[in-house]
Motif scaffolding. Structure first.
Motif, PDB file in Angstrom:
ATOM      1  N   ASN A  41       0.925  -1.348  -0.094  1.00 57.99           N
ATOM      2  CA  ASN A  41      -0.046  -0.100  -0.077  1.00 57.99           C
ATOM      3  C   ASN A  41       0.834   1.235   0.086  1.00 57.99           C
ATOM      4  O   ASN A  41       1.695   1.525   0.784  1.00 57.99           O
ATOM      5  N   ASP A  42       0.421   2.144  -0.851  1.00 57.54           N
ATOM      6  CA  ASP A  42       1.432   3.293  -0.916  1.00 57.54           C
ATOM      7  C   ASP A  42       0.633   4.593  -0.501  1.00 57.54           C
ATOM      8  O   ASP A  42       0.634   5.608  -1.138  1.00 57.54           O
ATOM      9  N   PHE A  43      -0.414   4.432   0.593  1.00 60.55           N
ATOM     10  CA  PHE A  43      -1.390   5.567   0.841  1.00 60.55           C
ATOM     11  C   PHE A  43      -1.112   5.745   2.334  1.00 60.55           C
ATOM     12  O   PHE A  43      -0.313   4.911   3.148  1.00 60.55           O
ATOM     13  N   LEU A  44      -1.598   6.766   2.849  1.00 60.54           N
ATOM     14  CA  LEU A  44      -1.555   7.121   4.400  1.00 60.54           C
ATOM     15  C   LEU A  44      -2.848   7.387   4.918  1.00 60.54           C
ATOM     16  O   LEU A  44      -3.602   7.755   4.214  1.00 60.54           O
ATOM     17  N   ILE A  45      -2.968   6.676   5.968  1.00 61.09           N
ATOM     18  CA  ILE A  45      -4.513   7.065   6.745  1.00 61.09           C
ATOM     19  C   ILE A  45      -3.974   7.989   7.783  1.00 61.09           C
ATOM     20  O   ILE A  45      -3.042   7.990   8.686  1.00 61.09           O
ATOM     21  N   ARG A  46      -4.959   8.963   7.909  1.00 63.24           N
ATOM     22  CA  ARG A  46      -4.815   9.898   9.039  1.00 63.24           C
ATOM     23  C   ARG A  46      -6.253  10.609   9.518  1.00 63.24           C
ATOM     24  O   ARG A  46      -7.135  10.516   8.691  1.00 63.24           O
ATOM     25  N   ALA A  47      -6.034  11.216  10.691  1.00 67.12           N
ATOM     26  CA  ALA A  47      -7.249  11.875  10.881  1.00 67.12           C
ATOM     27  C   ALA A  47      -7.704  13.113  10.053  1.00 67.12           C
ATOM     28  O   ALA A  47      -6.721  13.681   9.844  1.00 67.12           O
ATOM     29  N   THR A  51     -19.994  -7.125  16.209  1.00 68.41           N
ATOM     30  CA  THR A  51     -19.549  -7.247  17.486  1.00 68.41           C
ATOM     31  C   THR A  51     -18.013  -7.362  17.459  1.00 68.41           C
ATOM     32  O   THR A  51     -17.650  -8.003  16.345  1.00 68.41           O
ATOM     33  N   PRO A  52     -17.362  -6.865  18.292  1.00 67.38           N
ATOM     34  CA  PRO A  52     -15.853  -7.027  18.091  1.00 67.38           C
ATOM     35  C   PRO A  52     -15.183  -8.346  17.739  1.00 67.38           C
ATOM     36  O   PRO A  52     -14.174  -8.534  17.245  1.00 67.38           O
ATOM     37  N   ALA A  53     -15.927  -9.398  18.369  1.00 66.77           N
ATOM     38  CA  ALA A  53     -15.403 -10.816  18.171  1.00 66.77           C
ATOM     39  C   ALA A  53     -15.496 -11.178  16.712  1.00 66.77           C
ATOM     40  O   ALA A  53     -14.762 -12.000  16.394  1.00 66.77           O
ATOM     41  N   ARG A  54     -16.142 -10.546  15.863  1.00 67.49           N
ATOM     42  CA  ARG A  54     -16.406 -10.850  14.618  1.00 67.49           C
ATOM     43  C   ARG A  54     -15.641  -9.983  13.709  1.00 67.49           C
ATOM     44  O   ARG A  54     -15.523  -9.973  12.345  1.00 67.49           O
ATOM     45  N   ALA A  55     -14.726  -9.016  14.191  1.00 69.76           N
ATOM     46  CA  ALA A  55     -14.293  -8.011  13.367  1.00 69.76           C
ATOM     47  C   ALA A  55     -13.319  -8.527  12.344  1.00 69.76           C
ATOM     48  O   ALA A  55     -12.871  -9.745  12.412  1.00 69.76           O
ATOM     49  N   LEU A  56     -13.208  -7.841  11.323  1.00 72.60           N
ATOM     50  CA  LEU A  56     -12.475  -8.325  10.226  1.00 72.60           C
ATOM     51  C   LEU A  56     -10.911  -8.859  10.681  1.00 72.60           C
ATOM     52  O   LEU A  56     -10.486  -8.314  11.545  1.00 72.60           O
ATOM     53  N   ALA A  57     -10.485  -9.933   9.922  1.00 66.16           N
ATOM     54  CA  ALA A  57      -9.343 -10.229  10.255  1.00 66.16           C
ATOM     55  C   ALA A  57      -8.215  -9.209   9.875  1.00 66.16           C
ATOM     56  O   ALA A  57      -8.331  -8.450   8.948  1.00 66.16           O
ATOM     57  N   PRO A  58      -6.935  -9.096  10.462  1.00 62.51           N
ATOM     58  CA  PRO A  58      -5.912  -8.064   9.935  1.00 62.51           C
ATOM     59  C   PRO A  58      -5.780  -8.480   8.548  1.00 62.51           C
ATOM     60  O   PRO A  58      -5.699  -9.600   7.895  1.00 62.51           O
ATOM     61  N   PRO A  59      -5.461  -7.412   7.732  1.00 59.15           N
ATOM     62  CA  PRO A  59      -5.166  -7.531   6.360  1.00 59.15           C
ATOM     63  C   PRO A  59      -3.953  -8.485   6.094  1.00 59.15           C
ATOM     64  O   PRO A  59      -3.025  -8.664   6.595  1.00 59.15           O
ATOM     65  N   ALA A  60      -3.888  -9.230   5.195  1.00 60.50           N
ATOM     66  CA  ALA A  60      -2.802  -9.896   4.524  1.00 60.50           C
ATOM     67  C   ALA A  60      -1.667  -9.164   4.287  1.00 60.50           C
ATOM     68  O   ALA A  60      -0.346  -9.650   4.443  1.00 60.50           O
ATOM     69  N   MET A  61      -1.951  -7.824   3.820  1.00 60.51           N
ATOM     70  CA  MET A  61      -0.812  -7.070   3.480  1.00 60.51           C
ATOM     71  C   MET A  61      -0.491  -5.865   4.411  1.00 60.51           C
ATOM     72  O   MET A  61      -1.427  -5.713   5.225  1.00 60.51           O
ATOM     73  N   PRO A  62       0.754  -5.567   4.801  1.00 61.38           N
ATOM     74  CA  PRO A  62       0.966  -4.621   5.726  1.00 61.38           C
ATOM     75  C   PRO A  62       0.037  -3.391   5.372  1.00 61.38           C
ATOM     76  O   PRO A  62      -0.429  -2.834   4.418  1.00 61.38           O
ATOM     77  N   LEU A  63      -0.379  -2.685   6.588  1.00 63.38           N
ATOM     78  CA  LEU A  63      -1.115  -1.520   6.672  1.00 63.38           C
ATOM     79  C   LEU A  63      -0.306  -0.211   6.221  1.00 63.38           C
ATOM     80  O   LEU A  63       0.826  -0.255   6.625  1.00 63.38           O
ATOM     81  N   PRO A  64      -0.750   0.418   5.590  1.00 63.03           N
ATOM     82  CA  PRO A  64      -0.069   1.760   5.394  1.00 63.03           C
ATOM     83  C   PRO A  64       0.425   2.664   6.448  1.00 63.03           C
ATOM     84  O   PRO A  64      -0.114   2.476   7.710  1.00 63.03           O
ATOM     85  N   ALA A  65       1.198   3.454   6.503  1.00 63.29           N
ATOM     86  CA  ALA A  65       1.457   4.374   7.451  1.00 63.29           C
ATOM     87  C   ALA A  65       0.349   5.231   8.010  1.00 63.29           C
ATOM     88  O   ALA A  65      -0.664   5.493   7.233  1.00 63.29           O
TER      89      ALA A  65
END
Length: 180
Positions: A2-8, A163-177
């Motif tokens: 991923n070549d994008f940034l997540i920010r507030a 519900t939090p127990a059903r939350a999505l699994a961590p993505p297979a690829m690294p998250l962006p900065a």
């Protein structure tokens, strides 16, 4: 990768988020985007979310906002204490299938879990079938019925719950900065 940034988001991101919404609405017959009439919060989007106890994030690529997603305390009368709601989930068409929505959702769900939310809710236009598949892939379950929004687009929305127990699994690829 991923070549994008997540920010507030900041209040200055309102125009970019408006562009995302307008472009998404243009993909569906009958969806009308009227910022002044139905989206005045975009004029001070970060302040709007902060005043309601929430946060909105954007995904940015090369200085361009390519996605948005907000998290707020749920206001539905039947929402359990501490429930949160996902809103304003939009990704630019050219940025889809790159993990942008998944990264934004993971950010929001992590915040909801940290806040102790026992449930995360969202409402989505009945016409947005790609969004339905995405939410279900993230573990959300569609509830019965649909609500009428009485808006310019004659929108009906499906309810989704997680519900939090059903939350999505961590993505297979690294998250962006990420910045917060």
């Amino acid at each position: 990768m991923n070549d994008f940034l997540i920010r507030a988001a900041t209040d200055a991101d309102g125009d970019a988020i408006a562009g995302l919404i307008a472009a998404a609405f243009a993909e569906y017959e009958g969806c009308v985007f009227d910022r002044a009439a139905e989206f005045p919060e975009l004029d001070a989007i970060a302040g709007h979310f902060a005043a309601r106890g929430g946060t909105i994030w954007v995904a940015e690529d090369g200085g361009t906002v390519i996605g948005s997603l907000g998290l707020l305390p749920a206001r539905d009368a039947d929402a359990p204490e501490g429930a949160m709601e996902i809103v304003k989930v939009y990704v630019a068409r050219i940025a889809r299938r790159r993990g942008v929505a998944r990264a934004l959702m993971a950010t929001a769900l992590a915040r909801a879990e940290a806040a102790g939310a026992g449930e995360v809710r969202l409402w989505t236009d009945t016409r947005f079938t790609d969004a339905h598949r995405f939410y279900e892939a993230c573990g959300f379950v569609r509830g019965p019925g649909a609500r009428e929004c009485h808006d310019l687009s004659a929108t009906f929305e499906y309810p989704y719950r997680l519900t939090p127990a059903r939350a999505l699994a961590p993505p297979a690829m690294p998250l962006p900065a990420m910045e917060s």
